[in-house]
Motif scaffolding. Structure first.
Motif, mmCIF file in Angstrom:
data_model
loop_
_atom_site.group_PDB
_atom_site.id
_atom_site.type_symbol
_atom_site.label_atom_id
_atom_site.label_comp_id
_atom_site.label_asym_id
_atom_site.label_seq_id
_atom_site.Cartn_x
_atom_site.Cartn_y
_atom_site.Cartn_z
ATOM 1 N N PRO A 61 -17.632 -2.539 6.316
ATOM 2 C CA PRO A 61 -16.644 -1.833 7.148
ATOM 3 C C PRO A 61 -16.372 -2.572 8.457
ATOM 4 C CG PRO A 61 -18.278 -0.300 6.278
ATOM 5 C CD PRO A 61 -18.797 -1.677 5.998
ATOM 6 N N GLN A 62 -15.102 -2.617 8.832
ATOM 7 C CA GLN A 62 -14.655 -3.247 10.071
ATOM 8 C C GLN A 62 -13.709 -2.277 10.786
ATOM 9 O OE1 GLN A 62 -15.611 -6.412 10.904
ATOM 10 N NE2 GLN A 62 -16.563 -6.958 8.941
ATOM 11 N N GLU A 63 -13.735 -2.313 12.113
ATOM 12 C CA GLU A 63 -12.798 -1.451 12.845
ATOM 13 C C GLU A 63 -11.372 -1.958 12.662
ATOM 14 O OE1 GLU A 63 -11.955 1.010 16.857
ATOM 15 O OE2 GLU A 63 -13.926 0.130 16.511
ATOM 16 N N LEU A 64 -10.457 -1.023 12.422
ATOM 17 C CA LEU A 64 -9.048 -1.368 12.224
ATOM 18 C C LEU A 64 -8.292 -1.468 13.542
ATOM 19 C CD1 LEU A 64 -8.101 1.015 9.265
ATOM 20 C CD2 LEU A 64 -9.333 -1.171 9.203
ATOM 21 N N TRP A 65 -8.891 -0.964 14.617
ATOM 22 C CA TRP A 65 -8.211 -0.877 15.891
ATOM 23 C C TRP A 65 -6.876 -0.164 15.718
ATOM 24 C CZ3 TRP A 65 -11.374 -1.468 19.834
ATOM 25 C CH2 TRP A 65 -12.538 -2.210 19.623
ATOM 26 N N SER A 66 -5.769 -0.748 16.142
ATOM 27 C CA SER A 66 -4.503 -0.008 16.059
ATOM 28 C C SER A 66 -3.993 0.165 14.639
ATOM 29 C CB SER A 66 -3.432 -0.684 16.916
ATOM 30 O OG SER A 66 -3.673 -0.448 18.287
ATOM 31 N N GLY A 67 -4.657 -0.457 13.663
ATOM 32 C CA GLY A 67 -4.322 -0.155 12.277
ATOM 33 C C GLY A 67 -4.517 1.321 11.973
ATOM 34 N N THR A 68 -5.317 1.995 12.808
ATOM 35 C CA THR A 68 -5.532 3.440 12.681
ATOM 36 C C THR A 68 -4.228 4.209 12.855
ATOM 37 O OG1 THR A 68 -7.748 3.131 13.641
ATOM 38 C CG2 THR A 68 -6.901 5.386 13.572
ATOM 39 N N LYS A 69 -3.351 3.708 13.721
ATOM 40 C CA LYS A 69 -2.116 4.433 14.032
ATOM 41 C C LYS A 69 -1.287 4.715 12.774
ATOM 42 C CE LYS A 69 -1.328 2.663 18.761
ATOM 43 N NZ LYS A 69 -2.570 1.882 18.972
ATOM 44 N N SER A 70 -1.263 3.761 11.856
ATOM 45 C CA SER A 70 -0.424 3.936 10.666
ATOM 46 C C SER A 70 -0.904 5.090 9.794
ATOM 47 C CB SER A 70 -0.379 2.634 9.866
ATOM 48 O OG SER A 70 0.226 1.606 10.629
ATOM 49 N N LEU A 71 -2.180 5.429 9.910
ATOM 50 C CA LEU A 71 -2.681 6.600 9.185
ATOM 51 C C LEU A 71 -2.152 7.888 9.801
ATOM 52 C CD1 LEU A 71 -4.499 7.252 6.761
ATOM 53 C CD2 LEU A 71 -6.411 7.483 8.355
ATOM 54 N N VAL A 72 -1.865 7.847 11.108
ATOM 55 C CA VAL A 72 -1.288 9.021 11.773
ATOM 56 C C VAL A 72 0.093 9.320 11.195
ATOM 57 C CG1 VAL A 72 -0.534 9.985 13.988
ATOM 58 C CG2 VAL A 72 -2.627 8.618 13.870
ATOM 59 N N GLY A 73 0.858 8.260 10.899
ATOM 60 C CA GLY A 73 2.158 8.474 10.263
ATOM 61 C C GLY A 73 2.019 9.144 8.909
ATOM 62 N N LEU A 74 1.034 8.705 8.127
ATOM 63 C CA LEU A 74 0.804 9.332 6.822
ATOM 64 C C LEU A 74 0.366 10.781 6.999
ATOM 65 C CD1 LEU A 74 -1.034 6.434 4.938
ATOM 66 C CD2 LEU A 74 1.379 7.090 4.778
ATOM 67 N N MET A 75 -0.422 11.060 8.030
ATOM 68 C CA MET A 75 -0.820 12.434 8.314
ATOM 69 C C MET A 75 0.406 13.293 8.611
ATOM 70 S SD MET A 75 -3.505 13.940 11.159
ATOM 71 C CE MET A 75 -2.685 13.183 12.561
ATOM 72 N N ALA A 76 1.355 12.732 9.357
ATOM 73 C CA ALA A 76 2.577 13.477 9.664
ATOM 74 C C ALA A 76 3.347 13.800 8.394
ATOM 75 C CB ALA A 76 3.451 12.678 10.623
ATOM 76 N N ALA A 77 3.420 12.841 7.457
ATOM 77 C CA ALA A 77 4.138 13.082 6.202
ATOM 78 C C ALA A 77 3.442 14.155 5.371
ATOM 79 C CB ALA A 77 4.259 11.785 5.410
ATOM 80 N N ALA A 78 2.108 14.198 5.430
ATOM 81 C CA ALA A 78 1.376 15.260 4.734
ATOM 82 C C ALA A 78 1.644 16.607 5.396
ATOM 83 C CB ALA A 78 -0.122 14.951 4.741
ATOM 84 N N ALA A 79 1.707 16.609 6.724
ATOM 85 C CA ALA A 79 1.956 17.852 7.452
ATOM 86 C C ALA A 79 3.356 18.390 7.179
ATOM 87 C CB ALA A 79 1.748 17.629 8.947
ATOM 88 N N VAL A 80 4.325 17.493 6.964
ATOM 89 C CA VAL A 80 5.673 17.935 6.571
ATOM 90 C C VAL A 80 5.604 18.639 5.226
ATOM 91 C CG1 VAL A 80 7.978 17.175 5.874
ATOM 92 C CG2 VAL A 80 6.905 16.183 7.909
ATOM 93 N N GLN A 81 4.883 18.052 4.271
ATOM 94 C CA GLN A 81 4.753 18.685 2.958
ATOM 95 C C GLN A 81 4.081 20.053 3.055
ATOM 96 O OE1 GLN A 81 1.833 17.468 -0.198
ATOM 97 N NE2 GLN A 81 3.664 16.718 -1.241
ATOM 98 N N ASP A 82 3.144 20.190 3.994
ATOM 99 C CA ASP A 82 2.421 21.455 4.154
ATOM 100 C C ASP A 82 3.187 22.475 4.981
ATOM 101 O OD1 ASP A 82 0.381 20.353 2.695
ATOM 102 O OD2 ASP A 82 -0.907 19.920 4.421
ATOM 103 N N GLY A 83 4.375 22.115 5.459
ATOM 104 C CA GLY A 83 5.166 23.047 6.252
ATOM 105 C C GLY A 83 4.666 23.227 7.670
ATOM 106 N N LEU A 84 3.828 22.302 8.145
ATOM 107 C CA LEU A 84 3.295 22.409 9.497
ATOM 108 C C LEU A 84 4.296 21.936 10.545
ATOM 109 C CD1 LEU A 84 -0.349 21.079 8.936
ATOM 110 C CD2 LEU A 84 0.272 23.380 9.688
ATOM 111 N N LEU A 85 5.155 20.998 10.173
ATOM 112 C CA LEU A 85 6.058 20.423 11.158
ATOM 113 C C LEU A 85 7.253 19.757 10.470
ATOM 114 C CD1 LEU A 85 5.540 17.069 10.991
ATOM 115 C CD2 LEU A 85 3.457 17.723 12.174
ATOM 116 N N THR A 86 8.245 19.392 11.278
ATOM 117 C CA THR A 86 9.329 18.509 10.855
ATOM 118 C C THR A 86 9.367 17.359 11.849
ATOM 119 O OG1 THR A 86 11.060 19.580 12.170
ATOM 120 C CG2 THR A 86 10.653 20.445 9.938
ATOM 121 N N LEU A 87 9.824 16.215 11.424
ATOM 122 C CA LEU A 87 9.778 15.037 12.276
ATOM 123 C C LEU A 87 10.701 15.142 13.485
ATOM 124 C CD1 LEU A 87 9.681 12.217 9.559
ATOM 125 C CD2 LEU A 87 7.763 13.158 10.878
ATOM 126 N N ASP A 88 11.760 15.916 13.376
ATOM 127 C CA ASP A 88 12.724 15.981 14.473
ATOM 128 C C ASP A 88 12.612 17.263 15.295
ATOM 129 O OD1 ASP A 88 14.182 13.459 14.218
ATOM 130 O OD2 ASP A 88 14.768 14.233 12.255
#
Length: 334
Positions: A61-88
């Motif tokens: 295992p190695q630290e991804l540093w800002s590579g972590t940020k891209s997982l936040v985008g995927l989290m947002a897409a999951a949250a859209v599917q769950d009805g938690l939020l919309t991007l706009d």
């Protein structure tokens, strides 16, 4: 006995031969050598899910540093599917303390994820979720690309409040692990927390190359696992569209696009200068020290590259000499 031996021999001869492992990509050796020459520790290339190039160690295992940020985008897409939020939607719908600020009241979740929400923050120095929420704006929302940890930390607080409002565990890390990482078989090495004890959203995720590649494969498959969509497909597509302020940065993912943005982080990758020669559908998760996850659906490729981070060189602003375009070009044979 002789008859049994003959029957066994016939059965072995008739059995299908095991599928041969794909041969290494023609540019594999050169790509490995180039990575090694720039403090590389791991390279892993999958073509349609099969290993086509690999360094000796891809399991540390190695630290991804800002590579972590891209997982936040995927989290947002999951949250859209769950009805938690919309991007706009307005961030102030959740961060109600922003409603009384005319400028902050206009900020959307899309602007937070695209680093155009107006907050200026020091790269590599994330504050707590709430301290990030309190930061003043340095530019009108939507007008300027300002790369830094604050927007990701603010999004972490938004996710926390939305999850709690639904009566769920408010930890964004546990949400993304439950919704995506566990379902695609990712083993997390570690995930650092910030000064408030909450998981860092802009950095801190520690993964082996084999595990980061699983995230890349998930993106390459359009956000599906075993034929099941784990995120909203339309929201996933939005992650890979740049903003007017910086066409080379989507919603937490880097893109091979020419860009007028002149900030040091955008200038640190040469995919903007080589946008015309790189695959147009390539998307990149990138972290300090030239940590990279390249996904190229048209070539069926997922490429992981990890390296040692030279903190002193980074602090002094010394460039590593790493070229994303050259590395990818070696692997593509271009």
């Amino acid at each position: 006995m002789k008859r049994n031996i003959l029957l066994l021999a016939a059965a072995i001869a008739a059995a299908p031969a095991p599928a041969a492992e794909p041969s290494p990509l023609p540019g594999c050796a050169a790509a490995l050598a180039y990575s090694d020459a720039h403090a590389g520790v791991a390279v892993l290339v999958l073509e349609n899910g099969k290993i086509r190039c690999s360094s000796a160690d891809t399991s540390t295992p190695q630290e991804l540093w800002s590579g972590t940020k891209s997982l936040v985008g995927l989290m947002a897409a999951a949250a859209v599917q769950d009805g938690l939020l919309t991007l706009d939607e307005a961030a102030a719908d959740t961060l109600t303390e922003w409603k009384s600020d005319p400028a902050k009241a206009k900020i959307t979740l899309r602007q937070l994820l695209s680093m155009t929400s107006g907050q200026a923050s020091a790269v590599g120095r994330p504050q707590s979720y709430l301290d990030s929420v309190k930061l003043p704006l340095a530019a009108p929302p939507g007008s300027k690309f300002q790369y830094g940890p604050a927007p990701m930390q603010i999004f972490g607080e938004i996710m926390r409040r939305k999850l709690v409002a639904k009566g769920e565990d408010g930890d964004p890390r546990r949400y993304i692990e439950r919704r995506i990482l566990a379902q695609i078989g990712v083993t997390v090495g570690d995930w650092r927390s910030g000064p408030d004890g909450a998981p860092l959203m802009p950095q801190g995720l520690v993964l082996a190359a084999t595990e980061w590649a699983k995230i890349g494969e998930f993106v390459r498959r359009g956000g599906t696992q075993d034929g099941k969509a784990l995120v909203d497909a339309a929201a996933l597509a939005e992650l890979f569209k740049g903003s007017e302020a910086n066409p080379a940065y989507g919603l937490t993912w880097w893109l091979p696009r020419a860009s007028p943005a002149s900030d040091p982080v955008t200038r640190s990758t040469d995919i903007t200068q080589h946008a015309g020669t790189l695959p147009a559908d390539m998307v990149v998760a990138a972290g300090a020290g030239d940590q990279r996850l390249y996904v190229i659906p048209s070539r069926q490729l997922t490429i992981v590259r990890q390296a040692k981070l030279d903190i002193m060189a980074l602090a002094a602003g010394r460039k590593s000499g790493w070229s994303d375009a050259h590395f990818v070009g070696l692997l593509l044979g271009d």
